[in-house]
Design a protein around this motif. Sequence first.
Motif, short mmCIF file in Angstrom:
data_model
loop_
_atom_site.label_atom_id
_atom_site.label_comp_id
_atom_site.label_asym_id
_atom_site.label_seq_id
_atom_site.Cartn_x
_atom_site.Cartn_y
_atom_site.Cartn_z
N ASP A 79 13.35 31.54 -16.03
CA ASP A 79 14.70 31.89 -15.53
C ASP A 79 15.46 30.63 -15.11
O ASP A 79 16.65 30.50 -15.41
CB ASP A 79 14.60 32.84 -14.32
CG ASP A 79 14.16 34.24 -14.73
OD1 ASP A 79 14.14 34.52 -15.94
OD2 ASP A 79 13.82 35.04 -13.83
N MET A 82 16.66 28.82 -18.22
CA MET A 82 17.79 29.53 -18.86
C MET A 82 19.09 29.32 -18.06
O MET A 82 20.16 29.14 -18.62
CB MET A 82 17.49 31.03 -18.99
CG MET A 82 16.38 31.33 -19.98
SD MET A 82 16.81 30.79 -21.66
CE MET A 82 15.17 30.55 -22.36
N LEU A 111 17.88 35.34 -26.51
CA LEU A 111 18.59 34.72 -25.37
C LEU A 111 19.65 35.68 -24.83
O LEU A 111 20.04 36.62 -25.53
CB LEU A 111 19.25 33.40 -25.83
CG LEU A 111 18.29 32.40 -26.50
CD1 LEU A 111 19.07 31.21 -27.05
CD2 LEU A 111 17.21 31.93 -25.54
#
Length: 241
Positions: A79, A82, A111
């Motif tokens: 996380d 990202m 994604l």
Amino acid sequence: MAKTVSFPEGTQVPCHVGVIMDGNGRWAKKRGLPRKFGHREGAKTFREITRHAKRCGISYITYYAFSTENWKRPKDEVDAIMELFEKYLDEVRDFIEENIRVRFIGDRTMLSENLQRKMASVEEDSKDFDSMTLVLAINYGGQDDIVHSCRQLAEMVKKGELEPEDITADMLESRLYTEDIPPCDLVIRPSGEQRLSNFLIWQAAYAEFYYTNILWPDFKGEDLEKAVIAYSERNRRFGGV
Ligand code: IPE
Ligand code: IPE
Ligand code: MG
């Protein structure tokens, strides 16, 4: 900004450099920090090195940012990575001002939609730029790349548009995520590991490899220059004599 780094006379600058951005976690650990701080620091290095690559006269630079295997990491680390991509994609827009084209390779469908939207928009807005091409490999795997290309050829065979015996390496290559990007000449891997970890396995078939123990967040422009000089001293034979 034109090419500004002056290399020793006769230095052959590689056209396409691949960088495996490794060692972020160890960089943070050494400082007693959570791994995500290493990724944040590594993202800064990425920005610096991209600018420096342009000054060196490199035409294509591909960064391995997230592999198809990196989903195995703890969810909070994935996380955090990202989140960094989202933030840095906004900042990647700065490169557009430097006439740098931005492209992405890898399977985007996994994604977030927001990230996919940002990726498509940066690609679209920079598509006519030609001072250098910056390629970001996100959810990229060399094996997945080859499978993805083979599926397209298999579809053609299924439709009767292609005979299996007519399949060539060029046909497979032109359907890879890298499409028209030239083969990788030099792969740089910091952090002391000496492996490809499923990076550009097809495209790096004849690449030279440069390893260094420096961790990616500590990697500097001068380290890139050293790699270019080491590359230039190699004797590439491509199977010939
Ligand atoms: C590379 O650094 C970044 C990604 C894989 C996203 P690592 O996170 O692998 O750092 P080390 O290898 O654990 O030090
Ligand atoms: C390769 O590094 C992937 C990226 C840098 C994105 P890893 O840290 O994931 O590779 P291994 O697990 O050490 O081979
Ligand atoms: Mg690693």
